[in-house]
Design a protein around this motif. Structure first.
Motif, PDB file in Angstrom:
ATOM      1  N   THR A  53       1.065  -0.793  -0.234  1.00 28.74           N
ATOM      2  CA  THR A  53       0.009   0.097   0.106  1.00 28.74           C
ATOM      3  C   THR A  53       0.923   1.162  -0.292  1.00 28.74           C
ATOM      4  OG1 THR A  53      -0.090   0.235   2.759  1.00 28.74           O
ATOM      5  CG2 THR A  53      -1.690  -1.322   1.437  1.00 28.74           C
ATOM      6  N   GLY A  54       0.313   2.147  -0.489  1.00 28.07           N
ATOM      7  CA  GLY A  54       0.868   3.716  -0.426  1.00 28.07           C
ATOM      8  C   GLY A  54       1.585   4.165  -1.535  1.00 28.07           C
ATOM      9  N   ALA A  55       2.212   3.205  -2.510  1.00 30.49           N
ATOM     10  CA  ALA A  55       2.565   3.252  -3.948  1.00 30.49           C
ATOM     11  C   ALA A  55       1.615   4.462  -4.895  1.00 30.49           C
ATOM     12  CB  ALA A  55       2.609   2.102  -4.757  1.00 30.49           C
ATOM     13  N   GLN A  56       1.630   5.460  -4.743  1.00 28.24           N
ATOM     14  CA  GLN A  56       1.345   7.158  -5.962  1.00 28.24           C
ATOM     15  C   GLN A  56       1.281   6.012  -7.463  1.00 28.24           C
ATOM     16  OE1 GLN A  56      -0.577   8.658  -4.538  1.00 28.24           O
ATOM     17  NE2 GLN A  56       1.040   7.697  -2.255  1.00 28.24           N
ATOM     18  N   THR A  57       2.546   5.652  -8.051  1.00 28.07           N
ATOM     19  CA  THR A  57       2.509   5.391  -9.304  1.00 28.07           C
ATOM     20  C   THR A  57       3.968   4.303  -9.182  1.00 28.07           C
ATOM     21  OG1 THR A  57       3.194   6.454 -11.164  1.00 28.07           O
ATOM     22  CG2 THR A  57       4.544   6.931  -9.318  1.00 28.07           C
ATOM     23  N   TYR A  58       4.076   3.386 -10.700  1.00 21.06           N
ATOM     24  CA  TYR A  58       4.213   2.198 -11.083  1.00 21.06           C
ATOM     25  C   TYR A  58       4.652   2.607 -12.366  1.00 21.06           C
ATOM     26  CZ  TYR A  58       3.606  -0.713  -7.134  1.00 21.06           C
ATOM     27  OH  TYR A  58       3.094  -1.409  -5.949  1.00 21.06           O
ATOM     28  N   PRO A  59       6.693   3.322 -12.168  1.00 19.28           N
ATOM     29  CA  PRO A  59       6.911   4.341 -13.512  1.00 19.28           C
ATOM     30  C   PRO A  59       7.785   2.833 -14.471  1.00 19.28           C
ATOM     31  CG  PRO A  59       8.130   5.061 -11.779  1.00 19.28           C
ATOM     32  CD  PRO A  59       7.329   4.262 -11.021  1.00 19.28           C
ATOM     33  N   SER A  92       8.095   4.179  -3.955  1.00 17.31           N
ATOM     34  CA  SER A  92       8.294   4.491  -1.923  1.00 17.31           C
ATOM     35  C   SER A  92       6.909   3.863  -1.436  1.00 17.31           C
ATOM     36  CB  SER A  92       8.505   5.534  -1.649  1.00 17.31           C
ATOM     37  OG  SER A  92       9.601   6.032  -2.216  1.00 17.31           O
ATOM     38  N   PHE A  93       6.479   3.218  -0.589  1.00 14.72           N
ATOM     39  CA  PHE A  93       5.012   2.664  -0.066  1.00 14.72           C
ATOM     40  C   PHE A  93       5.599   2.099   1.568  1.00 14.72           C
ATOM     41  CE2 PHE A  93       8.300  -0.948  -1.704  1.00 14.72           C
ATOM     42  CZ  PHE A  93       8.205  -1.408  -0.782  1.00 14.72           C
ATOM     43  N   ASP A  94       4.395   1.848   2.100  1.00 15.03           N
ATOM     44  CA  ASP A  94       4.589   1.820   3.322  1.00 15.03           C
ATOM     45  C   ASP A  94       4.906   1.137   4.475  1.00 15.03           C
ATOM     46  OD1 ASP A  94       2.312   4.010   3.404  1.00 15.03           O
ATOM     47  OD2 ASP A  94       0.434   2.678   3.317  1.00 15.03           O
ATOM     48  N   PRO A  95       6.135   1.352   4.965  1.00 14.20           N
ATOM     49  CA  PRO A  95       7.129   0.363   5.342  1.00 14.20           C
ATOM     50  C   PRO A  95       6.145  -0.674   5.804  1.00 14.20           C
ATOM     51  CG  PRO A  95       7.053   2.189   6.421  1.00 14.20           C
ATOM     52  CD  PRO A  95       6.186   2.444   6.120  1.00 14.20           C
ATOM     53  N   VAL A  96       6.307  -2.301   5.044  1.00  9.96           N
ATOM     54  CA  VAL A  96       6.341  -3.276   5.861  1.00  9.96           C
ATOM     55  C   VAL A  96       7.338  -4.333   6.155  1.00  9.96           C
ATOM     56  CG1 VAL A  96       4.430  -3.431   4.043  1.00  9.96           C
ATOM     57  CG2 VAL A  96       6.558  -4.352   2.815  1.00  9.96           C
ATOM     58  N   THR A  97       6.931  -5.244   6.585  1.00  3.65           N
ATOM     59  CA  THR A  97       7.859  -6.217   7.900  1.00  3.65           C
ATOM     60  C   THR A  97       7.826  -7.567   7.206  1.00  3.65           C
ATOM     61  OG1 THR A  97       7.796  -5.305   9.302  1.00  3.65           O
ATOM     62  CG2 THR A  97       8.572  -7.032   9.692  1.00  3.65           C
ATOM     63  N   THR A  98       8.525  -7.846   6.324  1.00  5.98           N
ATOM     64  CA  THR A  98       8.392  -9.513   5.849  1.00  5.98           C
ATOM     65  C   THR A  98       9.571 -10.157   5.068  1.00  5.98           C
ATOM     66  OG1 THR A  98       6.938 -10.659   3.608  1.00  5.98           O
ATOM     67  CG2 THR A  98       8.412  -8.111   3.245  1.00  5.98           C
ATOM     68  N   SER A  99       9.789 -11.158   4.792  1.00  8.54           N
ATOM     69  CA  SER A  99      10.278 -12.190   4.768  1.00  8.54           C
ATOM     70  C   SER A  99      10.429 -12.766   3.354  1.00  8.54           C
ATOM     71  CB  SER A  99       9.987 -13.332   5.362  1.00  8.54           C
ATOM     72  OG  SER A  99       9.099 -14.352   5.358  1.00  8.54           O
ATOM     73  N   ARG A 100       9.508 -12.203   1.919  1.00  7.47           N
ATOM     74  CA  ARG A 100       8.972 -12.378   0.861  1.00  7.47           C
ATOM     75  C   ARG A 100       8.883 -11.025   0.101  1.00  7.47           C
ATOM     76  NH1 ARG A 100       6.216 -18.435   0.727  1.00  7.47           N
ATOM     77  NH2 ARG A 100       7.588 -18.639   3.059  1.00  7.47           N
ATOM     78  N   LEU A 101       9.254 -11.080  -1.151  1.00  9.41           N
ATOM     79  CA  LEU A 101       8.676  -9.729  -1.525  1.00  9.41           C
ATOM     80  C   LEU A 101       8.851 -10.183  -3.162  1.00  9.41           C
ATOM     81  CD1 LEU A 101       7.463  -6.574  -0.815  1.00  9.41           C
ATOM     82  CD2 LEU A 101      10.301  -5.937  -1.540  1.00  9.41           C
ATOM     83  N   ARG A 102       7.617 -10.018  -4.304  1.00 13.14           N
ATOM     84  CA  ARG A 102       7.958  -9.866  -5.382  1.00 13.14           C
ATOM     85  C   ARG A 102       7.559  -8.993  -6.394  1.00 13.14           C
ATOM     86  NH1 ARG A 102       3.833 -14.627  -6.636  1.00 13.14           N
ATOM     87  NH2 ARG A 102       4.660 -16.590  -5.929  1.00 13.14           N
ATOM     88  N   VAL A 103       8.361  -8.884  -7.289  1.00 14.59           N
ATOM     89  CA  VAL A 103       7.911  -7.581  -8.399  1.00 14.59           C
ATOM     90  C   VAL A 103       7.059  -8.511  -9.518  1.00 14.59           C
ATOM     91  CG1 VAL A 103       9.084  -6.644 -10.002  1.00 14.59           C
ATOM     92  CG2 VAL A 103      10.137  -6.266  -8.033  1.00 14.59           C
ATOM     93  N   GLN A 104       6.027  -8.194  -9.440  1.00 12.14           N
ATOM     94  CA  GLN A 104       4.919  -8.778 -10.624  1.00 12.14           C
ATOM     95  C   GLN A 104       4.752  -7.591 -11.795  1.00 12.14           C
ATOM     96  OE1 GLN A 104       1.709 -11.095  -9.251  1.00 12.14           O
ATOM     97  NE2 GLN A 104       0.514  -9.883 -10.924  1.00 12.14           N
ATOM     98  N   LEU A 105       5.022  -8.702 -12.606  1.00 10.82           N
ATOM     99  CA  LEU A 105       5.217  -7.634 -14.351  1.00 10.82           C
ATOM    100  C   LEU A 105       3.371  -8.247 -14.588  1.00 10.82           C
ATOM    101  CD1 LEU A 105       8.247  -8.797 -13.657  1.00 10.82           C
ATOM    102  CD2 LEU A 105       8.424  -6.727 -14.969  1.00 10.82           C
ATOM    103  N   GLU A 106       3.287  -7.551 -15.722  1.00 11.64           N
ATOM    104  CA  GLU A 106       2.250  -7.668 -16.442  1.00 11.64           C
ATOM    105  C   GLU A 106       2.234  -7.157 -18.511  1.00 11.64           C
ATOM    106  OE1 GLU A 106      -0.885  -9.365 -16.420  1.00 11.64           O
ATOM    107  OE2 GLU A 106      -0.651  -9.466 -14.101  1.00 11.64           O
ATOM    108  N   SER A 107       2.971  -8.444 -19.720  1.00 15.05           N
ATOM    109  CA  SER A 107       3.554  -8.327 -20.859  1.00 15.05           C
ATOM    110  C   SER A 107       2.453  -7.228 -21.483  1.00 15.05           C
ATOM    111  CB  SER A 107       4.011  -9.518 -20.763  1.00 15.05           C
ATOM    112  OG  SER A 107       2.839 -10.441 -21.328  1.00 15.05           O
TER     113      SER A 107
END
Length: 515
Positions: A314-320, A330-345
C-alpha cells in the motif's frame, strides 16, 4: 617444467589456503647451479606473481635459502624473473613463494643454469607499494582500495602492511586495516588522503591515495541478501541477475547477466526471499528491454508476503516504466520475508536487469559487549542487531575502528570502539572488556524487552548479555527460548518468556509487550 613459457600448462597454488607454498625441482643428480629463470603466470583475476619469493636448495635433509640472491627485476612480475647467486651444488631446488593476499601464485616454467656469471651485490630494498581505488565500487560513503605490495624477501622474508587516515573531514573505518585490499567507510563526505605503509621489518615504504567520499546511504539495499526465484526464466538468462548488485549501463545491456521470460508472456514475477523478516519501504527496478522480443511491461506492481498470501503493498503512488534508468517506488513500510515484483506483458516478453529493495532505517542499535584476554585483540562482530519501534529486528553490516595491542595490554580494563553500520543514522558502539584470566563464571543475564503487535509473534533476541564475576560482559551468548503459545500475544498485554543459556544455570528472561 616442460621448456615452454606459455600460459598452459602451469603450476598454481589455487585451493591450498596457505600463505606460502613451494614448487620443487629434482635435477636427477647433484648439479652446480648459479642461475634460475622463473616464469610466473598472471590471469589478471585471482592468480598471479607472488608478493615475494626465495630460491632454496636441499642441503642434506635441510632446505636452505640460496645465498645472495640477485633478483632481476627486484620485485616479482609476470613472466620472466632471473635470479643469480653464488654457485651451489644440489640435486633438488625449490621456489618458496609468499602469495599476495587474496591471490594464488602461478608458475609456468622453472629453468636452472650454470652460467658462471657473477651474482652481483645484494642489499635489502624497501617494499613496493601501489594502491589504487576501485572505480567499479559505488557503494555510498565507502570506497574499495586494492594495493599491490611486493618485496625482495629480505632481510627475513616477512612483509606487513597497515592502513591509516592522513587527513579528511571525518573518520575512516577500514574493514581490513592490515591487508593490502580493504573497503573504507567514511563518517563524513569530502576529500580524504589515506596511507598504506608496508615494512619488511627493516625498511618501510608508504604510499598515499586520495578518495572523495560521498554521504553515507540513508537506506541500505538488502536485495543482495535475498534468494531470487521467478515464474519463468529463459534458459540462457539468469534469475540471479536481479540482485547481483551490478548497476546496468542501459536497458539493452548485453554485457551483464539479466533475467528475461522470452518467449513466455502474460503475468510474470520475480521473488526475493530473506532468511528472516525485513522491514522495507522502497524499491528500485531496472527493466530489460532489447527493443524486440523483450520489452518494458504494460504494468507492474510490488507485492509482499503477509504469512498466508502475496498482497499488494500500500501507499505506492505510481509505478513508472522508464527505460535506461531505475524506476523508484516508495510504499508504506512492511515487515516481510518475501517480496515480489509482478509484471504484466504488453505484446512481448518481459525482463529485469536489477532490483533493489531498501530497508527502513532502524530506530536503534543493540549495544555490543565483547570480552577478550590480555594481549589478545578482540573479535568484533561483522554485524550489529538493529531495533525498530514496532518490535521487529534486523541486521546491519558494521565496520569498526581498529583496536591496537596497547588497548588490550592490561587486564581488568575496558574501552569503547566505534563503528559505522550501514543504514544506521548514529555510530555503533562496542564495549571491550580485557580479562586478566579466562577462569570466569556468569553471575547474571540481562533481562530483555520486546514489543510486538497483537497477533504477531514477538521477535525474540537470538543472543543475551551475560555479566561475569570479573565485571566483564558478553552480548554474543546464544539463548534458547521456551515456545510461545500464540494465545499469549493474541491480545494487548504483557507476559514473560524464559530461556536457557548453555554453560550456566542462570535463566534468561524477556518481557513481551503486546500493543
Amino acid at each position: 617444467m616442460d621448456g615452454f613459457t606459455i600460459n598452459a600448462p602451469a603450476w598454481d597454488s589455487k585451493g591450498s589456503g596457505n600463505p606460502q607454498d613451494w614448487l620443487e625441482v629434482d635435477l636427477g643428480s647433484a648439479q652446480k647451479v648459479d642461475q634460475l629463470k622463473l616464469y610466473f603466470s598472471n590471469d589478471r583475476k585471482t592468480s598471479g606473481e607472488p608478493a615475494f619469493y626465495s630460491v632454496q636448495y636441499l642441503d642434506g635433509a635441510t632446505w636452505k635459502d640460496v645465498p645472495r640472491q640477485d633478483k632481476r627485476p627486484l620485485y616479482p612480475r609476470a613472466n620472466l624473473n632471473e635470479v643469480r647467486f653464488p654457485a651451489v651444488t644440489a640435486r633438488k631446488l625449490r621456489v618458496l613463494v609468499t602469495h599476495r593476499p587474496g591471490h594464488s601464485t602461478g608458475l609456468k616454467e622453472v629453468q636452472a643454469y650454470r652460467s658462471g656469471a657473477d651474482a652481483g651485490r645484494v642489499t635489502n630494498q624497501a617494499p613496493s607499494v601501489v594502491p589504487v581505488v576501485d572505480p567499479a565500487f559505488t557503494r555510498p560513503g565507502q570506497a574499495r582500495i586494492e594495493a599491490v605490495v611486493k618485496d625482495d624477501a629480505l632481510p627475513k622474508g616477512t612483509l606487513a602492511v597497515q592502513w591509516s587516515k592522513v587527513d579528511g573531514p571525518g573518520e575512516a573505518y577500514f574493514t581490513d586495516p592490515t591487508g593490502p585490499a580493504t573497503v573504507v567507510a567514511f563518517s563524513a563526505a569530502g576529500p580524504y588522503t589515506l596511507e598504506l605503509a608496508a615494512t619488511d621489518g627493516a625498511r618501510t615504504t608508504t604510499a598515499t591515495v586520495n578518495v572523495t567520499a560521498t554521504d553515507q546511504a540513508t537506506q541500505v539495499n538488502i536485495a543482495p541478501k535475498a534468494t531470487p526465484t521467478a515464474s519463468y526464466t529463459s534458459p540462457w538468462e539468469r534469475v540471479t541477475a536481479i540482485n547481483d548488485d551490478i548497476d546496468p549501463p542501459r536497458s539493452n545491456d548485453g554485457a551483464n547477466p539479466r533475467w528475461g521470460t522470452w518467449p513466455q508472456q502474460g503475468t510474470q514475477w520475480v521473488q526475493l526471499d530473506w532468511p528472516a523478516p525485513v522491514q522495507v519501504n522502497k524499491a528500485d527496478v531496472y527493466f530489460f528491454d532489447d527493443g524486440g522480443g523483450v520489452r518494458v511491461p504494460a504494468s507492474w506492481k510490488i507485492q509482499q508476503w503477509d504469512g498466508d498470501s502475496f498482497e499488494d503493498v500500500t501507499g505506492a503512488q505510481t509505478y513508472p516504466k522508464a527505460v535506461d534508468a531505475y524506476n523508484t517506488v516508495s510504499f508504506d513500510p512492511v515487515t516481510t520475508s518475501r517480496l515480489r515484483v509482478q509484471l504484466e506483458s504488453g505484446g512481448a516478453s518481459v525482463g529485469l536487469l536489477e532490483v533493489k529493495v531498501y530497508e527502513v532505517p532502524p530506530d536503534a542499535v543493540r549495544p555490543v559487549h565483547v570480552p577478550t584476554l590480555v594481549d589478545t585483540l578482540p573479535r568484533l562482530p561483522a554485524t550489529v542487531e538493529t531495533l525498530y519501534a514496532d518490535g521487529s529486528r534486523g541486521q546491519a553490516a558494521v565496520t569498526w575502528q581498529q583496536v591496537t595491542p596497547e588497548q588490550v595490554r592490561n587486564g581488568g580494563t575496558s574501552f569503547t570502539v566505534t563503528g559505522l553500520a550501514e543504514g544506521v543514522r548514529r555510530p555503533a558502539q562496542a564495549t571491550v572488556y580485557v580479562r586478566a584470566s579466562a577462569a570466569v563464571t556468569i553471575t547474571s543475564v540481562a533481562e530483555e524487552a520486546v514489543t510486538t503487535r497483537a497477533g504477531v509473534a514477538p521477535a525474540l533476541p537470538r543472543t543475551v548479555v551475560a555479566t561475569y564475576n570479573d565485571g566483564s560482559k558478553d552480548s554474543s551468548l546464544a539463548v534458547t527460548w521456551e515456545p510461545v503459545d500464540p494465545a499469549r500475544y493474541a491480545q494487548p498485554g504483557t507476559f514473560t518468556v524464559t530461556g536457557q543459556v548453555t554453560g550456566t544455570t542462570v535463566t534468561a528472561k524477556t518481557t513481551v509487550t503486546v500493543q
